[in-house]
Design a protein around this motif. Structure first.
Motif, PDB file in Angstrom:
ATOM      1  N   LEU A   1       1.128  -1.242  -0.060  1.00 42.58           N
ATOM      2  CA  LEU A   1      -0.201   0.057  -0.108  1.00 42.58           C
ATOM      3  C   LEU A   1       0.928   1.351   0.081  1.00 42.58           C
ATOM      4  O   LEU A   1       0.444   2.342  -0.677  1.00 42.58           O
ATOM      5  N   ASP A   2       2.140   1.226   0.771  1.00 46.03           N
ATOM      6  CA  ASP A   2       2.907   2.403   0.856  1.00 46.03           C
ATOM      7  C   ASP A   2       3.495   2.544  -0.609  1.00 46.03           C
ATOM      8  O   ASP A   2       3.584   3.574  -1.023  1.00 46.03           O
ATOM      9  N   ASP A   3       3.793   1.581  -1.301  1.00 45.61           N
ATOM     10  CA  ASP A   3       4.373   1.562  -2.809  1.00 45.61           C
ATOM     11  C   ASP A   3       3.447   2.396  -3.702  1.00 45.61           C
ATOM     12  O   ASP A   3       3.699   3.052  -4.313  1.00 45.61           O
ATOM     13  N   ILE A   4       2.092   1.940  -3.341  1.00 41.14           N
ATOM     14  CA  ILE A   4       1.016   2.550  -4.388  1.00 41.14           C
ATOM     15  C   ILE A   4       0.650   3.813  -4.070  1.00 41.14           C
ATOM     16  O   ILE A   4       0.478   4.617  -5.136  1.00 41.14           O
TER      17      ILE A   4
ATOM     18  N   THR B   1      18.803  19.118 -18.368  1.00 40.33           N
ATOM     19  CA  THR B   1      17.965  19.419 -19.853  1.00 40.33           C
ATOM     20  C   THR B   1      17.130  18.278 -19.947  1.00 40.33           C
ATOM     21  O   THR B   1      16.272  18.313 -20.654  1.00 40.33           O
ATOM     22  N   ASN B   2      17.337  17.056 -19.643  1.00 53.16           N
ATOM     23  CA  ASN B   2      16.343  16.032 -19.842  1.00 53.16           C
ATOM     24  C   ASN B   2      15.714  15.790 -18.688  1.00 53.16           C
ATOM     25  O   ASN B   2      16.531  14.878 -17.430  1.00 53.16           O
ATOM     26  N   PHE B   3      14.543  16.153 -18.084  1.00 59.67           N
ATOM     27  CA  PHE B   3      14.165  16.055 -16.832  1.00 59.67           C
ATOM     28  C   PHE B   3      13.477  14.553 -16.502  1.00 59.67           C
ATOM     29  O   PHE B   3      13.104  14.480 -15.328  1.00 59.67           O
ATOM     30  N   LEU B   4      13.603  13.846 -17.388  1.00 56.38           N
ATOM     31  CA  LEU B   4      13.060  12.423 -17.145  1.00 56.38           C
ATOM     32  C   LEU B   4      14.541  11.489 -17.190  1.00 56.38           C
ATOM     33  O   LEU B   4      14.104  10.473 -17.095  1.00 56.38           O
ATOM     34  N   ALA B   5      15.607  11.989 -17.155  1.00 53.25           N
ATOM     35  CA  ALA B   5      16.762  11.026 -17.157  1.00 53.25           C
ATOM     36  C   ALA B   5      16.950  10.498 -15.871  1.00 53.25           C
ATOM     37  O   ALA B   5      17.800   9.402 -16.021  1.00 53.25           O
ATOM     38  N   PHE B   6      16.277  10.748 -14.759  1.00 50.91           N
ATOM     39  CA  PHE B   6      16.429   9.921 -13.481  1.00 50.91           C
ATOM     40  C   PHE B   6      15.683   8.612 -13.713  1.00 50.91           C
ATOM     41  O   PHE B   6      16.129   7.653 -12.897  1.00 50.91           O
ATOM     42  N   TYR B   7      14.959   8.220 -14.668  1.00 47.30           N
ATOM     43  CA  TYR B   7      14.153   7.082 -14.686  1.00 47.30           C
ATOM     44  C   TYR B   7      14.906   5.870 -14.980  1.00 47.30           C
ATOM     45  O   TYR B   7      14.610   4.864 -14.126  1.00 47.30           O
ATOM     46  N   GLU B   8      15.948   5.575 -15.916  1.00 46.90           N
ATOM     47  CA  GLU B   8      16.587   4.455 -15.909  1.00 46.90           C
ATOM     48  C   GLU B   8      17.247   3.968 -14.823  1.00 46.90           C
ATOM     49  O   GLU B   8      17.141   3.002 -14.443  1.00 46.90           O
ATOM     50  N   ASP B   9      17.951   4.781 -14.160  1.00 46.54           N
ATOM     51  CA  ASP B   9      18.688   4.237 -12.973  1.00 46.54           C
ATOM     52  C   ASP B   9      17.750   4.243 -11.739  1.00 46.54           C
ATOM     53  O   ASP B   9      17.699   3.281 -10.846  1.00 46.54           O
ATOM     54  N   GLY B  10      16.824   5.069 -11.725  1.00 42.94           N
ATOM     55  CA  GLY B  10      15.930   5.058 -10.542  1.00 42.94           C
ATOM     56  C   GLY B  10      15.239   3.657 -10.486  1.00 42.94           C
ATOM     57  O   GLY B  10      14.864   3.047  -9.544  1.00 42.94           O
ATOM     58  N   ALA B  11      14.855   3.018 -11.704  1.00 44.97           N
ATOM     59  CA  ALA B  11      14.060   1.990 -11.770  1.00 44.97           C
ATOM     60  C   ALA B  11      14.867   0.665 -11.248  1.00 44.97           C
ATOM     61  O   ALA B  11      14.365  -0.386 -11.211  1.00 44.97           O
ATOM     62  N   LYS B  12      16.204   0.896 -11.130  1.00 49.11           N
ATOM     63  CA  LYS B  12      16.990  -0.148 -10.548  1.00 49.11           C
ATOM     64  C   LYS B  12      17.078  -0.581  -9.031  1.00 49.11           C
ATOM     65  O   LYS B  12      17.216  -1.457  -8.750  1.00 49.11           O
ATOM     66  N   HIS B  13      16.356   0.642  -8.389  1.00 52.21           N
ATOM     67  CA  HIS B  13      16.411   0.285  -7.002  1.00 52.21           C
ATOM     68  C   HIS B  13      15.262  -0.772  -6.562  1.00 52.21           C
ATOM     69  O   HIS B  13      14.394  -1.008  -7.382  1.00 52.21           O
ATOM     70  N   ASP B  14      15.566  -1.315  -5.430  1.00 49.34           N
ATOM     71  CA  ASP B  14      14.562  -2.527  -4.812  1.00 49.34           C
ATOM     72  C   ASP B  14      13.182  -1.941  -4.769  1.00 49.34           C
ATOM     73  O   ASP B  14      12.075  -2.518  -5.072  1.00 49.34           O
ATOM     74  N   SER B  15      13.130  -0.731  -4.122  1.00 47.75           N
ATOM     75  CA  SER B  15      11.968  -0.144  -3.916  1.00 47.75           C
ATOM     76  C   SER B  15      11.386   0.481  -5.503  1.00 47.75           C
ATOM     77  O   SER B  15      12.180   0.961  -6.209  1.00 47.75           O
ATOM     78  N   PRO B  16      10.126   0.410  -5.779  1.00 42.69           N
ATOM     79  CA  PRO B  16       9.613   0.863  -7.159  1.00 42.69           C
ATOM     80  C   PRO B  16       9.732   2.341  -6.725  1.00 42.69           C
ATOM     81  O   PRO B  16       9.259   3.035  -8.215  1.00 42.69           O
ATOM     82  N   ASN B  17       9.801   3.207  -5.958  1.00 44.29           N
ATOM     83  CA  ASN B  17       9.571   4.473  -5.970  1.00 44.29           C
ATOM     84  C   ASN B  17      11.085   5.302  -5.479  1.00 44.29           C
ATOM     85  O   ASN B  17      11.612   6.112  -6.056  1.00 44.29           O
ATOM     86  N   ALA B  18      11.753   4.641  -4.371  1.00 43.31           N
ATOM     87  CA  ALA B  18      12.743   5.364  -3.826  1.00 43.31           C
ATOM     88  C   ALA B  18      13.916   5.916  -4.577  1.00 43.31           C
ATOM     89  O   ALA B  18      14.707   6.819  -4.398  1.00 43.31           O
ATOM     90  N   GLY B  19      14.169   4.803  -5.479  1.00 43.27           N
ATOM     91  CA  GLY B  19      15.393   5.235  -6.653  1.00 43.27           C
ATOM     92  C   GLY B  19      15.177   6.299  -7.458  1.00 43.27           C
ATOM     93  O   GLY B  19      16.176   6.912  -7.893  1.00 43.27           O
ATOM     94  N   HIS B  20      13.984   6.832  -7.621  1.00 46.79           N
ATOM     95  CA  HIS B  20      13.652   8.090  -8.560  1.00 46.79           C
ATOM     96  C   HIS B  20      14.153   9.161  -7.876  1.00 46.79           C
ATOM     97  O   HIS B  20      14.966  10.046  -8.726  1.00 46.79           O
ATOM     98  N   PRO B  21      13.696   9.771  -6.632  1.00 45.55           N
ATOM     99  CA  PRO B  21      14.414  10.894  -6.074  1.00 45.55           C
ATOM    100  C   PRO B  21      15.776  11.005  -5.887  1.00 45.55           C
ATOM    101  O   PRO B  21      16.558  11.899  -6.067  1.00 45.55           O
ATOM    102  N   ILE B  22      16.174   9.579  -5.509  1.00 46.29           N
ATOM    103  CA  ILE B  22      17.814   9.461  -5.254  1.00 46.29           C
ATOM    104  C   ILE B  22      18.460   9.896  -6.695  1.00 46.29           C
ATOM    105  O   ILE B  22      19.736  10.508  -6.306  1.00 46.29           O
ATOM    106  N   THR B  23      18.236   9.217  -7.511  1.00 44.53           N
ATOM    107  CA  THR B  23      18.792   9.502  -9.165  1.00 44.53           C
ATOM    108  C   THR B  23      18.797  10.854  -9.419  1.00 44.53           C
ATOM    109  O   THR B  23      19.867  11.562  -9.908  1.00 44.53           O
TER     110      THR B  23
END
Length: 284
Positions: free
Chosen positions: A189-192, A212-234
């Motif tokens: 539920l927290d992930d959702i 320049t590319n404000f979606l550039a975080f997505y590729e690395d962010g998706a590697k995190h165990d959590s479906p969410n935490a990796g995106h703001p970290i990246t």
């Protein structure tokens, strides 16, 4: 418009006043979770679902009661009181100061241990700064952006129920022997509920840091165990030009973790300051 006003005012209250010298409502939520666990814990997903229902329904009913009571007051006064209550569920002031205090702490490892679950004993100074930036970036989402978003969308009940879900996850959402089953419903539920806020936080960081590319975080962010935490970290890694992530010890065991970003691997005190300054600039 009332919810937007509440969100802005609640954030400003947190920014300038921080935590009030009273028992924090999140602490009360934790006591409710502990109360249920001590009496009804069972190593099963079903019992964890009952926990989620007990906490979310109880706090939704309580928050709606407060909301309906305040509705009898003049609109402006209702918004002010609701904003004061809502500010207690926004944690930017506490988060910012907690990370900043690590820089000046006599024992940086001990200060960091108050914020992260990973083992700090073997950390180098660079590791300490890296973990500080990671926890700051991740918590900008679930401690600031998500509460404000749910306040705007659903008013006072929205921010309270969101924080209850987030608190449950922080207490029982672990993949260990005790909580793997019992805490699964809370973790899912927290992930959702954090799915959109995490990505919104990352996009805000990228835009404010003029990437320049404000979606550039997505590729690395998706590697995190959590479906969410990796995106703001990246996003933070890209914004301040460092490489975050990498292997870390948890409860004495080495956990393999991916890297986020491709900047400097040696993290310095200045990098932490850059991350904190970015958080202030974004007004998150």
């Amino acid at each position: 418009m009332t919810n937007i006003f509440m969100a802005v005012f609640a954030y400003l209250i947190d920014k300038f006043f921080g935590e009030f010298p009273i028992k924090h409502p999140v602490e009360a939520m934790g006591e409710m979770i502990t109360f249920f666990e001590e009496r009804y814990y069972e190593d099963s997903v079903a019992r964890g679902i009952l926990l989620v229902l007990f906490i979310t329904v109880s706090l939704f009913v309580a928050s709606m009661a407060v909301y309906l009571y305040l509705d009898y007051l003049p609109t402006f006064l209702t918004a002010i009181i609701s904003s004061v209550i809502a500010s207690m569920f926004i944690a930017h002031n506490m988060l910012y100061n907690s990370v900043k205090d690590i820089l000046s702490a006599d024992d940086k490892k001990e200060a960091l241990s108050m914020l992260v679950s990973r083992d700090v004993d073997k950390m180098s100074e660079s590791d300490i700064y890296k973990a500080s930036i990671e926890t700051y970036a991740e918590n900008l989402s679930d401690g600031v952006v998500a509460p404000i978003l749910y306040l705007v969308l659903f008013g006072l009940p929205g921010i309270i129920v969101y924080k209850a879900i987030n608190t449950m996850d922080s207490m029982v959402g672990y993949k260990n022997k005790k909580y793997a089953n019992y805490g699964k419903a809370a973790a899912v539920l927290d992930d959702i509920v954090n799915y959109i806020p995490a990505r919104l936080t990352a996009i805000l960081i990228m835009i404010i840091s003029k990437q320049t590319n404000f979606l550039a975080f997505y590729e690395d962010g998706a590697k995190h165990d959590s479906p969410n935490a990796g995106h703001p970290i990246t996003a933070m890694a890209l914004a301040i030009d460092v490489k975050l992530g990498g292997d870390a010890y948890y409860f004495g065991e080495l956990k393999k973790k991916p890297f986020f970003g491709d900047g400097n691997e040696i993290i310095t005190e200045q990098d932490v300051k850059n991350a904190l300054n970015l958080g202030k600039i974004t007004k998150l």
